[in-house]
Motif scaffolding. Sequence first.
Motif, PDB file in Angstrom:
ATOM      1  N   PHE A  78     -10.203   9.019 -12.221  1.00  0.00           N
ATOM      2  CA  PHE A  78     -11.647   8.910 -12.410  1.00  0.00           C
ATOM      3  C   PHE A  78     -12.403   9.708 -11.354  1.00  0.00           C
ATOM      4  CE2 PHE A  78     -10.264   5.080 -14.681  1.00  0.00           C
ATOM      5  CZ  PHE A  78     -11.100   5.091 -15.785  1.00  0.00           C
ATOM      6  N   ASP A  79     -11.758  10.003 -10.240  1.00  0.00           N
ATOM      7  CA  ASP A  79     -12.356  10.774  -9.150  1.00  0.00           C
ATOM      8  C   ASP A  79     -12.167  12.261  -9.443  1.00  0.00           C
ATOM      9  OD1 ASP A  79     -13.122  12.037  -6.824  1.00  0.00           O
ATOM     10  OD2 ASP A  79     -11.911  10.784  -5.486  1.00  0.00           O
ATOM     11  N   LEU A  80     -13.238  12.931  -9.837  1.00  0.00           N
ATOM     12  CA  LEU A  80     -13.146  14.341 -10.240  1.00  0.00           C
ATOM     13  C   LEU A  80     -12.988  15.281  -9.056  1.00  0.00           C
ATOM     14  CD1 LEU A  80     -15.845  14.427 -13.071  1.00  0.00           C
ATOM     15  CD2 LEU A  80     -13.429  13.779 -13.199  1.00  0.00           C
ATOM     16  N   ASP A  81     -13.101  14.762  -7.836  1.00  0.00           N
ATOM     17  CA  ASP A  81     -12.898  15.581  -6.642  1.00  0.00           C
ATOM     18  C   ASP A  81     -11.470  15.522  -6.133  1.00  0.00           C
ATOM     19  OD1 ASP A  81     -15.587  16.422  -6.496  1.00  0.00           O
ATOM     20  OD2 ASP A  81     -16.155  14.561  -5.485  1.00  0.00           O
ATOM     21  N   LEU A  82     -10.656  14.671  -6.708  1.00  0.00           N
ATOM     22  CA  LEU A  82      -9.264  14.526  -6.276  1.00  0.00           C
ATOM     23  C   LEU A  82      -8.434  15.653  -6.880  1.00  0.00           C
ATOM     24  CD1 LEU A  82      -7.695  12.366  -4.608  1.00  0.00           C
ATOM     25  CD2 LEU A  82      -7.030  11.364  -6.804  1.00  0.00           C
ATOM     26  N   PRO A  83      -7.729  16.430  -6.072  1.00  0.00           N
ATOM     27  CA  PRO A  83      -6.955  17.557  -6.629  1.00  0.00           C
ATOM     28  C   PRO A  83      -5.880  17.085  -7.606  1.00  0.00           C
ATOM     29  CG  PRO A  83      -7.169  17.767  -4.235  1.00  0.00           C
ATOM     30  CD  PRO A  83      -7.659  16.392  -4.593  1.00  0.00           C
ATOM     31  N   LEU A  84      -5.741  17.776  -8.707  1.00  0.00           N
ATOM     32  CA  LEU A  84      -4.666  17.471  -9.644  1.00  0.00           C
ATOM     33  C   LEU A  84      -3.325  17.676  -8.942  1.00  0.00           C
ATOM     34  CD1 LEU A  84      -5.968  19.084 -12.964  1.00  0.00           C
ATOM     35  CD2 LEU A  84      -6.142  16.712 -12.217  1.00  0.00           C
ATOM     36  N   GLY A  85      -2.405  16.779  -9.236  1.00  0.00           N
ATOM     37  CA  GLY A  85      -1.116  16.794  -8.559  1.00  0.00           C
ATOM     38  C   GLY A  85      -1.047  15.849  -7.377  1.00  0.00           C
ATOM     39  N   SER A  86      -2.191  15.287  -6.948  1.00  0.00           N
ATOM     40  CA  SER A  86      -2.211  14.381  -5.800  1.00  0.00           C
ATOM     41  C   SER A  86      -1.321  13.168  -6.039  1.00  0.00           C
ATOM     42  CB  SER A  86      -3.639  13.893  -5.534  1.00  0.00           C
ATOM     43  OG  SER A  86      -4.493  14.960  -5.197  1.00  0.00           O
ATOM     44  N   LEU A  87      -0.636  12.732  -4.972  1.00  0.00           N
ATOM     45  CA  LEU A  87       0.170  11.515  -5.024  1.00  0.00           C
ATOM     46  C   LEU A  87      -0.632  10.351  -4.463  1.00  0.00           C
ATOM     47  CD1 LEU A  87       3.721  12.684  -3.854  1.00  0.00           C
ATOM     48  CD2 LEU A  87       2.985  12.061  -6.162  1.00  0.00           C
ATOM     49  N   LEU A  88      -0.604   9.220  -5.170  1.00  0.00           N
ATOM     50  CA  LEU A  88      -1.407   8.058  -4.796  1.00  0.00           C
ATOM     51  C   LEU A  88      -0.556   6.795  -4.829  1.00  0.00           C
ATOM     52  CD1 LEU A  88      -4.440   8.798  -7.154  1.00  0.00           C
ATOM     53  CD2 LEU A  88      -4.262   9.409  -4.732  1.00  0.00           C
ATOM     54  N   TRP A 134       7.467   0.807   4.532  1.00  0.00           N
ATOM     55  CA  TRP A 134       8.276   2.015   4.445  1.00  0.00           C
ATOM     56  C   TRP A 134       7.514   3.169   5.110  1.00  0.00           C
ATOM     57  CZ3 TRP A 134       9.009   1.563  -1.551  1.00  0.00           C
ATOM     58  CH2 TRP A 134       9.822   0.455  -1.838  1.00  0.00           C
ATOM     59  N   PRO A 135       8.103   3.839   6.098  1.00  0.00           N
ATOM     60  CA  PRO A 135       7.423   4.968   6.747  1.00  0.00           C
ATOM     61  C   PRO A 135       7.004   6.061   5.769  1.00  0.00           C
ATOM     62  CG  PRO A 135       9.323   4.293   8.042  1.00  0.00           C
ATOM     63  CD  PRO A 135       9.388   3.518   6.754  1.00  0.00           C
ATOM     64  N   CYS A 136       7.738   6.219   4.672  1.00  0.00           N
ATOM     65  CA  CYS A 136       7.436   7.288   3.719  1.00  0.00           C
ATOM     66  C   CYS A 136       6.131   7.056   2.970  1.00  0.00           C
ATOM     67  CB  CYS A 136       8.577   7.454   2.724  1.00  0.00           C
ATOM     68  SG  CYS A 136       8.991   5.948   1.799  1.00  0.00           S
ATOM     69  N   LEU A 137       5.526   5.885   3.123  1.00  0.00           N
ATOM     70  CA  LEU A 137       4.280   5.584   2.413  1.00  0.00           C
ATOM     71  C   LEU A 137       3.038   5.797   3.261  1.00  0.00           C
ATOM     72  CD1 LEU A 137       5.256   2.190   0.703  1.00  0.00           C
ATOM     73  CD2 LEU A 137       5.416   4.500  -0.270  1.00  0.00           C
ATOM     74  N   LYS A 138       3.199   5.980   4.564  1.00  0.00           N
ATOM     75  CA  LYS A 138       2.053   5.883   5.472  1.00  0.00           C
ATOM     76  C   LYS A 138       0.995   6.954   5.247  1.00  0.00           C
ATOM     77  CE  LYS A 138       4.372   8.314   9.279  1.00  0.00           C
ATOM     78  NZ  LYS A 138       3.471   9.475   9.361  1.00  0.00           N
ATOM     79  N   ASP A 139       1.357   8.103   4.707  1.00  0.00           N
ATOM     80  CA  ASP A 139       0.375   9.181   4.537  1.00  0.00           C
ATOM     81  C   ASP A 139      -0.203   9.264   3.124  1.00  0.00           C
ATOM     82  OD1 ASP A 139       0.648  10.024   7.195  1.00  0.00           O
ATOM     83  OD2 ASP A 139       2.385  11.270   6.699  1.00  0.00           O
ATOM     84  N   LEU A 140       0.189   8.357   2.249  1.00  0.00           N
ATOM     85  CA  LEU A 140      -0.306   8.412   0.874  1.00  0.00           C
ATOM     86  C   LEU A 140      -1.584   7.593   0.719  1.00  0.00           C
ATOM     87  CD1 LEU A 140       3.044   8.014  -1.111  1.00  0.00           C
ATOM     88  CD2 LEU A 140       1.794  10.124  -0.639  1.00  0.00           C
ATOM     89  N   PRO A 141      -2.620   8.143   0.066  1.00  0.00           N
ATOM     90  CA  PRO A 141      -3.866   7.385  -0.153  1.00  0.00           C
ATOM     91  C   PRO A 141      -3.620   6.149  -1.020  1.00  0.00           C
ATOM     92  CG  PRO A 141      -4.166   9.736  -0.621  1.00  0.00           C
ATOM     93  CD  PRO A 141      -2.697   9.514  -0.458  1.00  0.00           C
ATOM     94  N   ARG A 142      -4.290   5.061  -0.684  1.00  0.00           N
ATOM     95  CA  ARG A 142      -4.141   3.806  -1.425  1.00  0.00           C
ATOM     96  C   ARG A 142      -5.389   3.574  -2.270  1.00  0.00           C
ATOM     97  NH1 ARG A 142      -0.822  -0.180   2.697  1.00  0.00           N
ATOM     98  NH2 ARG A 142       0.721   1.402   3.297  1.00  0.00           N
ATOM     99  N   VAL A 143      -5.188   3.343  -3.564  1.00  0.00           N
ATOM    100  CA  VAL A 143      -6.302   3.287  -4.507  1.00  0.00           C
ATOM    101  C   VAL A 143      -6.141   2.102  -5.445  1.00  0.00           C
ATOM    102  CG1 VAL A 143      -6.563   5.808  -4.425  1.00  0.00           C
ATOM    103  CG2 VAL A 143      -5.146   4.761  -6.219  1.00  0.00           C
ATOM    104  N   LYS A 144      -7.189   1.857  -6.230  1.00  0.00           N
ATOM    105  CA  LYS A 144      -7.149   0.863  -7.303  1.00  0.00           C
ATOM    106  C   LYS A 144      -6.773   1.558  -8.619  1.00  0.00           C
ATOM    107  CE  LYS A 144     -10.652  -2.280  -5.427  1.00  0.00           C
ATOM    108  NZ  LYS A 144     -11.965  -2.928  -5.689  1.00  0.00           N
TER     109      LYS A 144
END
Length: 226
Positions: A78-88, A134-144
């Motif tokens: 729904f966020d049109l500013d979020l780059p396609l391919g982004s991991l969330l 998990w350390p591998c999650l720390k840099d991923l944006p958290r969303v609804k």
Amino acid sequence: MKKILLVAATDLELRPFFDFLGPLAVDKTGPGMYEKDDRQLRICITGAGMMQSAAHIMEAVMAFQPDVALQAGIGGSFDLDLPLGSLLLVGQEMAGDIGAEDEEGFTPIADMGFADKDAFPFRDGWLDSSFPDWPCLKDLPRVKGLTVNTISGISRTIEQRRRRYGCVVESMEGAAFHYVCLCKKIPFVQLRAVSNYVEPRNKDRWEIGKAVNNLNDWLRTHIFTI
């Protein structure tokens, strides 16, 4: 041995990952069970939609008894500013189309008086994830996340859902995954790669290949470290 359940709606979303997993297969008859070091991985392909997902995830949970579960898939933003391919990372899920509609719009089933927004495992209508450490999650944006059986494709529906729920990512399976894992008390994570924007349907603007590649790059790097 730590047991990991990996859930996806379709083979398409995990196709590059299957190539990586080939030499690790325990059952050579087809995709399903893999082992590496002290990790055992089972893959569950559910099919699209909440009904199929809930049934197949519960079946896999009861048979495999995982220590942790991860749902990996693509979704719309729904966020049109979020780059396609982004991991969330999806921290909260809402089932967005269970209810009734009239000329004035949509009413969720809880607002109709037929469900309790705080009945377990819900909290004010949401299905919350408490992320494993998990350390591998720390840099991923958290969303609804918003789960629907009919993907938003017309302006009126998109705007109504955007205003009502304030979600970033839309899928057809996330709420089913959260619901089963919460009911069975399994630590879990939902990971989504953005393949398209939630806008009037225009497949020419989709980036499914990019989303799938980014999702599978993450899985190849991290799945056996969690």
